[in-house]
Design a protein around this motif. Structure first.
Motif, PDB file in Angstrom:
ATOM      1  N   ARG A 456      56.241  27.016  19.695  1.00 59.50           N
ATOM      2  CA  ARG A 456      56.332  27.181  18.245  1.00 59.50           C
ATOM      3  C   ARG A 456      57.691  27.716  17.787  1.00 59.50           C
ATOM      4  O   ARG A 456      58.028  27.646  16.603  1.00 59.50           O
ATOM      5  CB  ARG A 456      55.228  28.125  17.768  1.00 59.50           C
ATOM      6  CG  ARG A 456      55.370  29.568  18.224  1.00 59.50           C
ATOM      7  CD  ARG A 456      54.110  30.358  17.881  1.00 59.50           C
ATOM      8  NE  ARG A 456      54.235  31.791  18.111  1.00 59.50           N
ATOM      9  CZ  ARG A 456      54.066  32.376  19.288  1.00 59.50           C
ATOM     10  NH1 ARG A 456      53.774  31.633  20.372  1.00 59.50           N
ATOM     11  NH2 ARG A 456      54.186  33.693  19.411  1.00 59.50           N
ATOM     12  N   GLU A 485      56.274  18.722  13.214  1.00 61.48           N
ATOM     13  CA  GLU A 485      54.838  18.867  13.006  1.00 61.48           C
ATOM     14  C   GLU A 485      54.180  19.475  14.239  1.00 61.48           C
ATOM     15  O   GLU A 485      53.255  20.279  14.136  1.00 61.48           O
ATOM     16  CB  GLU A 485      54.205  17.513  12.675  1.00 61.48           C
ATOM     17  CG  GLU A 485      54.453  17.044  11.263  1.00 61.48           C
ATOM     18  CD  GLU A 485      53.846  17.991  10.234  1.00 61.48           C
ATOM     19  OE1 GLU A 485      52.733  18.523  10.472  1.00 61.48           O
ATOM     20  OE2 GLU A 485      54.497  18.234   9.203  1.00 61.48           O
ATOM     21  N   ARG A 488      55.006  23.184  14.166  1.00 59.91           N
ATOM     22  CA  ARG A 488      54.180  23.892  13.175  1.00 59.91           C
ATOM     23  C   ARG A 488      52.726  23.989  13.622  1.00 59.91           C
ATOM     24  O   ARG A 488      52.062  25.001  13.432  1.00 59.91           O
ATOM     25  CB  ARG A 488      54.284  23.191  11.817  1.00 59.91           C
ATOM     26  CG  ARG A 488      55.565  23.544  11.053  1.00 59.91           C
ATOM     27  CD  ARG A 488      55.481  23.087   9.606  1.00 59.91           C
ATOM     28  NE  ARG A 488      55.600  21.637   9.506  1.00 59.91           N
ATOM     29  CZ  ARG A 488      56.761  21.002   9.345  1.00 59.91           C
ATOM     30  NH1 ARG A 488      57.907  21.688   9.285  1.00 59.91           N
ATOM     31  NH2 ARG A 488      56.798  19.688   9.247  1.00 59.91           N
ATOM     32  N   CYS A 489      52.268  22.903  14.240  1.00 58.24           N
ATOM     33  CA  CYS A 489      50.879  22.898  14.711  1.00 58.24           C
ATOM     34  C   CYS A 489      50.663  23.969  15.787  1.00 58.24           C
ATOM     35  O   CYS A 489      49.647  24.668  15.784  1.00 58.24           O
ATOM     36  CB  CYS A 489      50.527  21.523  15.256  1.00 58.24           C
ATOM     37  SG  CYS A 489      48.821  21.372  15.829  1.00 58.24           S
ATOM     38  N   ASP A 492      50.494  27.326  14.090  1.00 56.78           N
ATOM     39  CA  ASP A 492      49.186  27.524  13.462  1.00 56.78           C
ATOM     40  C   ASP A 492      48.116  27.794  14.512  1.00 56.78           C
ATOM     41  O   ASP A 492      47.209  28.609  14.312  1.00 56.78           O
ATOM     42  CB  ASP A 492      48.798  26.294  12.637  1.00 56.78           C
ATOM     43  CG  ASP A 492      49.691  26.136  11.408  1.00 56.78           C
ATOM     44  OD1 ASP A 492      50.337  27.127  11.007  1.00 56.78           O
ATOM     45  OD2 ASP A 492      49.744  25.013  10.866  1.00 56.78           O
ATOM     46  N   ALA A 495      48.465  31.314  15.689  1.00 57.99           N
ATOM     47  CA  ALA A 495      48.032  32.223  14.614  1.00 57.99           C
ATOM     48  C   ALA A 495      46.525  32.253  14.472  1.00 57.99           C
ATOM     49  O   ALA A 495      45.932  33.285  14.130  1.00 57.99           O
ATOM     50  CB  ALA A 495      48.673  31.793  13.290  1.00 57.99           C
ATOM     51  N   ALA A 496      45.884  31.113  14.764  1.00 58.33           N
ATOM     52  CA  ALA A 496      44.423  31.033  14.633  1.00 58.33           C
ATOM     53  C   ALA A 496      43.704  31.472  15.902  1.00 58.33           C
ATOM     54  O   ALA A 496      42.477  31.374  15.988  1.00 58.33           O
ATOM     55  CB  ALA A 496      44.017  29.606  14.288  1.00 58.33           C
ATOM     56  N   TRP A 512      38.567  23.789  13.215  1.00 59.84           N
ATOM     57  CA  TRP A 512      39.691  24.108  12.322  1.00 59.84           C
ATOM     58  C   TRP A 512      40.877  23.195  12.601  1.00 59.84           C
ATOM     59  O   TRP A 512      41.539  22.699  11.681  1.00 59.84           O
ATOM     60  CB  TRP A 512      40.080  25.571  12.538  1.00 59.84           C
ATOM     61  CG  TRP A 512      41.411  25.912  11.897  1.00 59.84           C
ATOM     62  CD1 TRP A 512      41.639  26.255  10.612  1.00 59.84           C
ATOM     63  CD2 TRP A 512      42.685  25.905  12.544  1.00 59.84           C
ATOM     64  NE1 TRP A 512      42.982  26.464  10.400  1.00 59.84           N
ATOM     65  CE2 TRP A 512      43.638  26.257  11.578  1.00 59.84           C
ATOM     66  CE3 TRP A 512      43.096  25.636  13.860  1.00 59.84           C
ATOM     67  CZ2 TRP A 512      45.001  26.347  11.871  1.00 59.84           C
ATOM     68  CZ3 TRP A 512      44.434  25.732  14.148  1.00 59.84           C
ATOM     69  CH2 TRP A 512      45.390  26.073  13.156  1.00 59.84           C
ATOM     70  N   LEU A 513      41.158  22.945  13.890  1.00 62.45           N
ATOM     71  CA  LEU A 513      42.305  22.130  14.253  1.00 62.45           C
ATOM     72  C   LEU A 513      42.154  20.712  13.731  1.00 62.45           C
ATOM     73  O   LEU A 513      43.110  20.125  13.213  1.00 62.45           O
ATOM     74  CB  LEU A 513      42.467  22.126  15.792  1.00 62.45           C
ATOM     75  CG  LEU A 513      43.688  21.376  16.346  1.00 62.45           C
ATOM     76  CD1 LEU A 513      44.977  22.018  15.854  1.00 62.45           C
ATOM     77  CD2 LEU A 513      43.648  21.362  17.872  1.00 62.45           C
ATOM     78  N   LEU A 516      42.733  20.700  10.053  1.00 62.19           N
ATOM     79  CA  LEU A 516      44.157  20.894   9.786  1.00 62.19           C
ATOM     80  C   LEU A 516      44.905  19.581   9.993  1.00 62.19           C
ATOM     81  O   LEU A 516      45.745  19.180   9.179  1.00 62.19           O
ATOM     82  CB  LEU A 516      44.715  21.979  10.716  1.00 62.19           C
ATOM     83  CG  LEU A 516      46.233  22.212  10.639  1.00 62.19           C
ATOM     84  CD1 LEU A 516      46.607  22.793   9.287  1.00 62.19           C
ATOM     85  CD2 LEU A 516      46.688  23.130  11.779  1.00 62.19           C
ATOM     86  N   ARG A 520      47.085  17.418   7.191  1.00 61.73           N
ATOM     87  CA  ARG A 520      48.506  17.104   7.395  1.00 61.73           C
ATOM     88  C   ARG A 520      48.730  15.605   7.500  1.00 61.73           C
ATOM     89  O   ARG A 520      49.723  15.075   6.998  1.00 61.73           O
ATOM     90  CB  ARG A 520      49.021  17.786   8.668  1.00 61.73           C
ATOM     91  CG  ARG A 520      49.254  19.274   8.425  1.00 61.73           C
ATOM     92  CD  ARG A 520      49.997  19.892   9.551  1.00 61.73           C
ATOM     93  NE  ARG A 520      50.365  21.256   9.202  1.00 61.73           N
ATOM     94  CZ  ARG A 520      50.641  22.204  10.060  1.00 61.73           C
ATOM     95  NH1 ARG A 520      50.573  21.932  11.340  1.00 61.73           N
ATOM     96  NH2 ARG A 520      50.982  23.408   9.652  1.00 61.73           N
TER      97      ARG A 520
END
Length: 533
Positions: A456, A485, A488-489, A492, A495-496, A512-513, A516, A520
């Protein structure tokens, strides 16, 4: 008062005029440069013939071949060498013989002049030059005339209109071009004549790229006379050997021998101590002489597309070397002394048989480009962490099983290609995010399933290839959206808490993924004018 000259009889006058008519009808006389060139060709051809005969004598009999048959084979090879040498000497021998005939004519003309002078005066005074009774000029042929002839013909040998013009010398059968393409190429004696002329003129540059007849496989020993030359281009010919005298070219800074048939280099090659740029690519070199390490001024060296299986230990003496290309050879290892080439900026080792790199590679602190495409390397040395200026690393098409974490200390990396290591490479180093300057990354055709969390941090990544790699995290659908992307993925995901190992949390994370990715993907398609399915 002097005695008047004795009248010349018509018979004498007619004889003298006949002699002069014959003299004037002779073909052009070879210049001094042409004769010297012919002698150089004969000397070189004889030396080359002896060397090849010795090589035939050193042949070893294959098992099962009868002694007598082996003897016949050797004799066939020896006679082939002698025939080739005879063909190469033919034109040169013609020039030498022609010069000898002219020397005979010189003596005959001088005798004629003396005889005529004795007829003109009872006192025997010799009067050379124009005879008033004849109206015929009798040339005085001596060393002075030869020198004048030399000076007059100097201009005829200059490039580029005609490197040498010897209209009176018929080319040997083997040197008559079979097609129009070779019509302007030089024969061996023409090359030798050009060398003589350039040596006398002190020319600094000689360009013979693709200008030699295909039959020319070696150069005359007189090449060593070019002691003032600084640049020599002999590329795109069929040269198989260089004369030992090449070591005399002490002022040579650039030598281009690419696309020839060189099998080896003479030991004297190491005497070219001022050589800065050397191109030997596309030859048949199997080894380099130990004296190669004496070329301590070398900055650019191209040895690609040869048959080298080993490099001399003395390679480490080339401390000024900046670019080294050894692509497409048969190297299985590099000498440890490579670490002493401290000025190396670019090292290309693609298409070899390397199984590993020496630990000393880490000493190349100036290295910016290292390519190892198509080898058999299983691992990289940890010392590569010291390559503090490395910008490009290509280890694709190898047998890499892992990438050391220490590589991630090379924060200057801009391009990294570890693709196509097939079933061997299963993970990227966990700290890959340290490569903050990375713009291009290729992990195609590997067995990598999960990208490290530190991915990331690759904020400058613009190109990311993962074709034929079974990525699960992030999903391949995200990879298709582009490098940023993916970055960023992964951010995320971390973070999750995507690293959770509990089943309930993992199920929630995947839900969630997917949502998401759906958002996107929809946003990406909208920006490009497409609708999501």
């Amino acid at each position: 008062m002097g005695i008047p000259p004795k009248p010349i009889s018509p018979a004498v006058q007619e004889a003298v005029e006949e002699i002069m008519r014959v003299y004037r009808s002779l073909p052009p006389r070879p210049s001094i440069e042409e004769v010297e060139a012919a002698m150089a060709v004969i000397e070189s051809s004889t030396a080359e013939e002896e060397l090849r005969i010795q090589e035939v004598d050193r042949m070893e009999k294959s098992p099962g071949v009868p002694e007598e048959l082996f003897f016949v084979l050797q004799e066939v090879k020896k006679n082939t060498v002698r025939l080739q040498s005879q063909e190469q000497r033919r034109e040169a021998l013609h020039v030498v013989e022609l010069d000898k005939r002219f020397q005979v004519f010189d003596e005959l003309i001088q005798r004629t002049s003396k005889l005529v002078s004795s007829e003109e005066s009872d006192e025997g005074d010799e009067k050379e030059g124009k005879n008033a009774s004849f109206g015929v000029i009798l040339p005085r042929i001596d060393k002075g005339l030869v020198k004048k002839d030399k000076d007059e013909k100097k201009g005829e040998l200059d490039l580029p209109k005609g490197l040498l013009n010897v209209p009176s010398i018929p080319p040997s059968k083997s040197e008559i071009p079979s097609s129009g393409g070779d019509a302007d190429k030089l024969s061996l004696i023409q090359v030798a004549s050009l060398i003589e002329t350039k040596a006398k003129n002190g020319t600094g540059i000689l360009d013979l790229r693709g200008k030699l007849m295909d039959q020319i496989e070696w150069l005359p020993l007189s090449l060593g006379k070019l002691q003032d030359i600084t640049e020599l281009d002999l590329s795109e010919n069929q040269i198989m050997a260089l004369p030992s005298t090449i070591g005399s070219l002490r002022f040579l800074t650039k030598l281009d021998m690419h696309s020839n048939q060189l099998i080896n280099l003479p030991d004297s090659f190491g005497e070219l101590s001022n050589l800065v740029d050397l191109d030997l690519h596309a030859n048949r070199l199997k080894s380099l002489p130990a004296s190669f390490g004496n070329l301590t001024s070398l900055a650019d060296l191209d040895l690609s597309s040869n048959q080298l299986s080993v490099l001399p230990e003395t390679l480490g003496n080339l401390t000024k070397l900046r670019r080294l290309n050894i692509e497409t050879n048969e190297l299985e290892e590099l000498p440890y002394t490579i670490g002493s080439c401290a000025s190396l900026v670019e090292l290309r080792l693609d298409f070899n048989q390397l199984k590993a790199l020496p630990e000393a590679i880490g000493k190349l602190e100036c290295l910016e480009v290292l390519t190892l495409h198509y080898n058999r390397i299983k691992g990289l040395p940890t010392t590569m962490a010291s390559l503090c200026k490395l910008k490009e690393l290509d280890v694709s098409f190898n047998e890499l099983e892992s990438i050391p974490e220490s590589l991630c200390f090379v924060t200057t990396l801009v391009k990294l290609n570890v693709g196509r290591n097939f079933a061997d490479l299963r993970a990227l180093p966990r700290s890959i995010g340290n490569l903050e300057m990375l713009e291009e990354l290729d992990i195609s055709s590997n067995q990598i399933r999960i990208l490290p969390e530190s991915f990331r941090f690759l904020s400058k990544l613009r190109v990311f290839h993962a074709d034929e790699t079974p990525l699960e995290v992030p999903p391949r659908q995200v990879v298709k959206l582009g490098a940023q992307e993916v970055v960023r993925c992964m951010a995320d995901l971390v973070a999750a808490g995507g690293g959770s190992s509990r089943p309930a949390e993992r199920k929630a994370f995947w839900f969630w993924l997917c949502s998401l990715f759906h958002r996107r993907s929809k946003k990406h398609n909208k920006g490009t004018g497409f609708t999501s399915a």
